[in-house]
Design a protein around this motif. Structure first.
Motif, PDB file in Angstrom:
ATOM      1  N   PRO A 106       0.713  -1.318   0.363  1.00 23.64           N
ATOM      2  CA  PRO A 106      -0.100  -0.095  -0.090  1.00 23.64           C
ATOM      3  C   PRO A 106       0.447   1.259   0.061  1.00 23.64           C
ATOM      4  N   SER A 107       0.366   2.508  -0.675  1.00 23.31           N
ATOM      5  CA  SER A 107       0.396   3.365  -0.403  1.00 23.31           C
ATOM      6  C   SER A 107       0.886   4.374   1.464  1.00 23.31           C
ATOM      7  N   VAL A 108      -0.468   3.907   1.880  1.00 22.51           N
ATOM      8  CA  VAL A 108      -0.895   4.823   3.035  1.00 22.51           C
ATOM      9  C   VAL A 108       0.177   3.550   4.066  1.00 22.51           C
ATOM     10  N   SER A 109       0.890   3.838   5.304  1.00 22.88           N
ATOM     11  CA  SER A 109       0.888   3.060   6.246  1.00 22.88           C
ATOM     12  C   SER A 109       0.547   3.432   6.779  1.00 22.88           C
ATOM     13  N   THR A 110      -0.403   1.734   7.833  1.00 21.86           N
ATOM     14  CA  THR A 110      -0.994   2.170   9.128  1.00 21.86           C
ATOM     15  C   THR A 110      -0.068   1.413   9.841  1.00 21.86           C
ATOM     16  N   VAL A 111       0.608   2.420  10.505  1.00 19.74           N
ATOM     17  CA  VAL A 111       1.320   2.078  11.938  1.00 19.74           C
ATOM     18  C   VAL A 111      -0.020   1.828  13.070  1.00 19.74           C
ATOM     19  N   ILE A 112       0.292   1.048  14.407  1.00 16.40           N
ATOM     20  CA  ILE A 112       0.331   0.632  14.964  1.00 16.40           C
ATOM     21  C   ILE A 112       0.801   0.515  16.445  1.00 16.40           C
ATOM     22  N   ASP A 113       0.861   1.044  17.821  1.00 17.70           N
ATOM     23  CA  ASP A 113       2.299   0.681  18.617  1.00 17.70           C
ATOM     24  C   ASP A 113       3.263   0.721  17.585  1.00 17.70           C
ATOM     25  N   GLY A 114       3.929   1.518  16.729  1.00 16.27           N
ATOM     26  CA  GLY A 114       5.580   1.244  16.720  1.00 16.27           C
ATOM     27  C   GLY A 114       5.330   0.296  15.198  1.00 16.27           C
ATOM     28  N   VAL A 115       4.619  -1.024  15.373  1.00 15.73           N
ATOM     29  CA  VAL A 115       4.780  -1.866  14.068  1.00 15.73           C
ATOM     30  C   VAL A 115       3.848  -1.192  12.793  1.00 15.73           C
ATOM     31  N   VAL A 116       4.784  -1.582  11.730  1.00  9.54           N
ATOM     32  CA  VAL A 116       3.827  -1.144  10.625  1.00  9.54           C
ATOM     33  C   VAL A 116       3.011  -2.526  10.241  1.00  9.54           C
ATOM     34  N   TYR A 117       1.846  -2.572   9.624  1.00 12.66           N
ATOM     35  CA  TYR A 117       1.224  -3.731   8.815  1.00 12.66           C
ATOM     36  C   TYR A 117       1.334  -3.137   8.011  1.00 12.66           C
ATOM     37  N   ALA A 118       1.548  -4.461   6.827  1.00 13.47           N
ATOM     38  CA  ALA A 118       2.527  -4.326   5.769  1.00 13.47           C
ATOM     39  C   ALA A 118       0.909  -4.583   4.575  1.00 13.47           C
ATOM     40  N   ARG A 119      -0.474  -5.078   5.079  1.00 13.55           N
ATOM     41  CA  ARG A 119      -1.376  -5.104   4.277  1.00 13.55           C
ATOM     42  C   ARG A 119      -2.264  -4.261   4.152  1.00 13.55           C
ATOM     43  N   THR A 120      -3.421  -3.429   4.030  1.00 17.86           N
ATOM     44  CA  THR A 120      -4.020  -2.755   4.513  1.00 17.86           C
ATOM     45  C   THR A 120      -5.557  -3.605   5.051  1.00 17.86           C
ATOM     46  N   GLY A 121      -5.712  -5.016   4.230  1.00 20.32           N
ATOM     47  CA  GLY A 121      -6.322  -5.856   5.219  1.00 20.32           C
ATOM     48  C   GLY A 121      -5.983  -6.181   6.238  1.00 20.32           C
ATOM     49  N   GLN A 122      -4.638  -5.896   6.721  1.00 18.69           N
ATOM     50  CA  GLN A 122      -4.518  -6.278   8.219  1.00 18.69           C
ATOM     51  C   GLN A 122      -5.669  -5.973   9.285  1.00 18.69           C
ATOM     52  N   GLN A 123      -5.536  -4.426   8.551  1.00 19.38           N
ATOM     53  CA  GLN A 123      -6.348  -3.288   9.695  1.00 19.38           C
ATOM     54  C   GLN A 123      -7.733  -3.097   9.399  1.00 19.38           C
ATOM     55  N   THR A 124      -8.198  -4.110   9.027  1.00 21.75           N
ATOM     56  CA  THR A 124      -9.537  -3.624   9.244  1.00 21.75           C
ATOM     57  C   THR A 124     -10.244  -4.287   9.917  1.00 21.75           C
ATOM     58  N   SER A 125     -10.182  -4.685  11.037  1.00 27.39           N
ATOM     59  CA  SER A 125     -10.293  -5.187  12.071  1.00 27.39           C
ATOM     60  C   SER A 125     -10.926  -3.950  12.994  1.00 27.39           C
ATOM     61  N   ASP A 126     -12.019  -4.333  13.386  1.00 30.03           N
ATOM     62  CA  ASP A 126     -12.021  -2.856  14.361  1.00 30.03           C
ATOM     63  C   ASP A 126     -11.370  -2.517  15.152  1.00 30.03           C
ATOM     64  N   PHE A 127     -11.363  -0.826  15.869  1.00 33.10           N
ATOM     65  CA  PHE A 127     -10.320  -0.449  16.063  1.00 33.10           C
ATOM     66  C   PHE A 127     -10.590  -1.164  18.352  1.00 33.10           C
ATOM     67  N   LEU A 128      -9.634  -0.979  19.212  1.00 30.25           N
ATOM     68  CA  LEU A 128      -9.767  -1.364  20.504  1.00 30.25           C
ATOM     69  C   LEU A 128      -8.878  -1.030  20.869  1.00 30.25           C
ATOM     70  N   ASP A 129      -9.527   0.183  21.869  1.00 29.38           N
ATOM     71  CA  ASP A 129      -9.177   1.146  22.938  1.00 29.38           C
ATOM     72  C   ASP A 129      -7.891   1.764  22.702  1.00 29.38           C
ATOM     73  N   VAL A 130      -8.162   2.412  21.378  1.00 38.21           N
ATOM     74  CA  VAL A 130      -6.971   3.919  21.094  1.00 38.21           C
ATOM     75  C   VAL A 130      -7.411   5.227  21.767  1.00 38.21           C
ATOM     76  N   GLU A 131      -6.443   5.642  21.691  1.00 36.96           N
ATOM     77  CA  GLU A 131      -5.524   7.129  22.963  1.00 36.96           C
ATOM     78  C   GLU A 131      -6.373   7.755  21.466  1.00 36.96           C
ATOM     79  N   ARG A 132      -5.738   7.569  20.244  1.00 41.43           N
ATOM     80  CA  ARG A 132      -5.772   8.453  19.550  1.00 41.43           C
ATOM     81  C   ARG A 132      -5.183   8.162  18.135  1.00 41.43           C
ATOM     82  N   ILE A 133      -5.451   8.953  16.900  1.00 45.44           N
ATOM     83  CA  ILE A 133      -4.579   8.117  15.657  1.00 45.44           C
ATOM     84  C   ILE A 133      -4.085   9.345  15.265  1.00 45.44           C
TER      85      ILE A 133
END
Length: 772
Positions: A116-143
């Motif tokens: 993907p051209s837009v990187s998703t990073v959760i707590d410092g970890v890069v998610y390599a595919r957009t489909g990996q982060q289509t799950s529900d947000f959980l315990d988010v402080e901020r985006i």
């Protein structure tokens, strides 16, 4: 529903109208830092790999708090575009085909050999595919949404921007919450979390959720609901701080999604001999218009995802600097199935002479994806003349795919021909079934070194210089077997190939930052963006698809102004940008075996330019507003037609807009704590308005593949006890009942598919929460 929907709707709309008349506002978050002297609270971000005040960072960044997401029933990246003007989301038939765009730039592809051209990073970890982060947000402080190429510090998958998600830290005191919500259409959600200290220097949290929704469409073939879901997941975080210099955080998560959509609902069917005689009659009793959400499929749409991972972050304070290590492993499994002929009664006739014929077509596939990442970096601590961040990064992924397409056609019949059509029926006709099966594996290995320096020439004047070197290698093997030596609808004959490509690239940034006063900062930044090479590895792969897709490179320029005005009651940030992308990696619609497919290609040169505004106003201690607006002109400069393409292209689309790139988009979110003077509880009114102009969905500029401009109005009311232990909220989504889609896909010249999201209808809900 058993209660009076009309009465609930009228009551909510009336109360919310009063709220808007008095002013709509952004709710005050219990977890947010306290505002100073009645002004806007400081927002702390980690956009430059260290904690900084948003107003001090020379980047265009949108920030959405976890509390804002919860109040607005925004539960995934699929809905996040409603809160971030510059962000758009493309939902595929399955989560693996989803895509995000920022400033009109994003990668849309079914290929397993592209990132993907837009990187998703959760707590410092890069998610390599957009489909990996289509799950529900959980315990988010901020985006934090970082807009534009991030060449130095993020680099990987960040040629258009970064979505940086930060989850909540566990507290030392035992506490938690549980909340439950119910929304019209039989959607309900339950979430709970507990955190606290486990001993000296040890704290932990555990959060879980369950959500279910019947769906907003129906399959008339079997009377089952479609476009619904059932999701659940857990996330745990353990933080160990044995002394003031060392912090270790271990995070683990698991989630499972089952979705009976998104369905390919037919929106428009154009007049033709085949459509008029066969296709339209087959779709009865569907209403074929722009609002249709129902389908007539003998194979229900279905997709299932399992996501899991574990990461460990170690922060060691060395005095002058902090050393950080982030090690992570993630696994993703996806299964998908769909009805490729969009009807339940095919085949009804002997081949009608159309390119695809009158056929029954079913698709099924799955993938297993594993990734390992390691980042090691060092960052200076105290302010000094030369502040720095430097590190190395390693990244390895492996995706194993299987895909099956089964096509049945009627080849002969003894029934009499009428009006040029020979009907088929069991016992009097000959049916032939062909299958194509593809097994393919794609591997990516990448490593990089990066660094960024900030030189404090004076207390007010700074220079920034950063660079990143990246090496990528993509390898694949592919085998497709076929029961037919000739092409049949949507499937080429058997094919096998294997190979690898590699490349090296530089990216980076350089800029200046100047504090015009304590409350006004100006900056200018140049960024060199880079996205590694790719391969077009997909089910219908042919010899012409084995060539390399060259790296995507960009030159981006941005100037901005960050201000705090009126005794810091208003923060107003402005950014103007221009970026040009060469060797843009994009999907092109082409014909394969008589059916439209998408092919990944170096589409040529595209550019994006525009102006963005973000604001946050604390009008009174009980009344605040925030939001943003952007103008984006993202278009194709020069399109390169892929070699061997069956569909005409090139000059006809030069100068045309990029898909999923509305020119105008704006949001305003507002909240008002009513000054009622009640002793027992407070009453908050909140509301949001989102506007998006006309959006084209097809890079080929199909005149029917667009969504007209629309505005969505949401609002709610919350009753909260003074100690904030108990609360109950009523929510109204899409109050004006504005119908919209987030994708229209041309399928040849005969008809269009459309995908309708949850929020494209008016609905009401209620939620309750207990904090302990």
């Amino acid at each position: 529903m058993t209660y009076s929907k009309a009465r609930l709707g009228a009551a909510l709309t009336g109360v919310l109208a009063v709220a808007l008349a008095g002013g709509t506002a952004h709710a005050q978050d219990a977890a947010a830092p306290e505002a100073q002297d009645g002004g806007v609270a400081d927002i702390i971000v980690t956009a430059q790999k260290r904690e900084q005040n948003l107003q001090d960072v020379p980047l265009a960044i949108s920030v959405v708090s976890g509390a804002q997401l919860e109040r607005g029933n925004v539960n995934s990246a699929e809905q996040l575009f409603q809160r971030v003007p510059t962000l758009t989301f493309r939902k595929g038939n399955t989560n693996k085909d989803s895509a995000l765009s920022i400033r009109g730039v994003g990668t849309i592809s079914f290929s397993s050999g592209v990132e993907p051209s837009v990187s998703t990073v959760i707590d410092g970890v890069v998610y390599a595919r957009t489909g990996q982060q289509t799950s529900d947000f959980l315990d988010v402080e901020r985006i934090e949404v970082l807009r534009g190429p991030q060449g130095s510090l993020f680099g990987k998958n960040a040629s258009a921007g970064v979505i940086n998600i930060v989850t909540r830290e566990p507290g030392d005191t035992l506490g938690g919450y549980i909340d439950a919500s119910y929304y019209e259409g039989n959607e309900f959600r339950v979430r709970g979390s507990v955190s606290g200290g486990l001993g000296t220097g040890i704290a932990a949290s555990l959060t879980g959720f369950y959500a279910k929704y019947d769906g907003n469409g129906r399959n008339v073939f079997n009377n089952r609901k479609v476009n619904g879901y059932e999701h659940w997941g857990v996330r745990g975080k353990l933080v160990f701080e044995p002394n003031d210099d060392l912090k270790i955080a271990i995070i683990g998560d698991y989630s499972k999604n089952s979705d009976n959509g998104y369905a390919d609902s037919i929106g428009t069917v154009f007049s033709s001999a085949f459509n008029n005689a066969v296709f339209i009659p087959s779709l009865a009793p569907l209403t074929l218009d722009g609002r249709n959400k129902n389908i007539d499929n003998d194979l229900d749409p279905y997709t299932r995802d399992k996501n899991s991972g574990i990461s460990a972050q170690i922060d060691l304070d060395l005095g002058a600097a902090t050393l950080t290590s982030i090690t992570a492993y993630r696994h993703w499994f996806n299964y998908q199935q769909r009805d490729g002929d969009f009807r339940s009664d095919a085949p009804r006739y002997v081949n009608t002479g159309t390119a695809s014929g009158d056929v029954l077509s079913h698709d099924r596939g799955d993938l297993s994806f594993d990734q390992f990442t390691q980042e090691l970096r060092i960052a200076s601590n105290s302010p000094q003349f030369l502040e720095y961040v430097a590190g190395v990064y390693f990244y390895k992924t492996k995706e194993v795919d299987f895909f099956n397409r089964t096509v049945t056609s009627c080849t002969a019949s003894t029934l009499p021909t009428a009006n040029g059509l020979t009907p088929c029926a069991a016992g009097s006709s000959t049916y032939v079934t062909n299958q194509g099966n593809a097994d393919f594996t794609t591997k990516l290995t990448s490593y990089s070194g990066f660094g960024q320096l900030t030189a404090n020439f004076t207390d007010a004047f700074r220079g920034i210089l950063g660079a990143r070197y990246t090496h990528d290698k993509v390898a694949y093997d592919f085998v497709r077997t076929s029961t037919s030596a000739a092409a049949f609808p949507g499937v080429n004959p058997g094919f096998a190939a294997a190979g690898s490509i590699s490349d090296n690239g530089w990216s980076g940034n350089a800029g200046l930052q100047y504090d015009l006063s304590d409350d006004v900062m100006a900056y200018g930044m140049y960024t060199r963006g880079y996205k590694g090479p790719a391969l077009n590895v997909f089910f219908n792969m042919r010899a012409q698809d084995t060539g390399r897709i060259n790296p995507e490179k960009s030159n981006a320029y941005e100037i901005g102004l960050k201000t705090r005005l009126f005794d810091r009651r208003l923060t107003l940030n402005l950014a103007a940008f221009y970026a040009k992308y060469d060797n843009y990696q994009a999907n092109f619609l082409d014909l394969v075996a008589g059916q439209v497919v998408t092919r990944l290609t170096n589409a040529g040169t595209v550019s994006t330019r525009g102006i963005e505004v973000d604001f946050n106003a604390q009008v009174t201690s009980d009344f605040s507003l925030n939001g943003g607006f952007n103008y984006t002109d993202a278009h194709i400069n020069t399109f390169n037609c892929p070699a061997g393409a069956a569909i005409a292209c090139a000059a006809a689309i030069n100068g045309k807009p990029l898909p999923f790139a509305p020119k105008y988009k704006g949001t305003v979110t507002a909240d008002w704590r009513l000054p009622l003077g009640l002793e027992a509880f407070d009453v908050d009114l909140n509301s949001s308005l989102v506007y998006q102009s006309r959006t084209q969905f097809d890079i080929n500029q199909n005149p029917n593949a667009f969504q007209n401009g629309y505005a969505i109005w949401d609002a709610g009311i919350t009753f909260r006890t003074k100690d904030e232990k108990y609360s109950i909220s009523l929510l109204a989504k899409n109050i004006t009942d504005k119908h919209f889609v987030i994708q229209r896909i041309p399928n040849g010249t005969s008809f269009m598919r459309q995908i309708t999201p949850r929020d494209a209808d008016r609905y009401f809900g209620i939620s309750g929460r207990v904090n302990f």
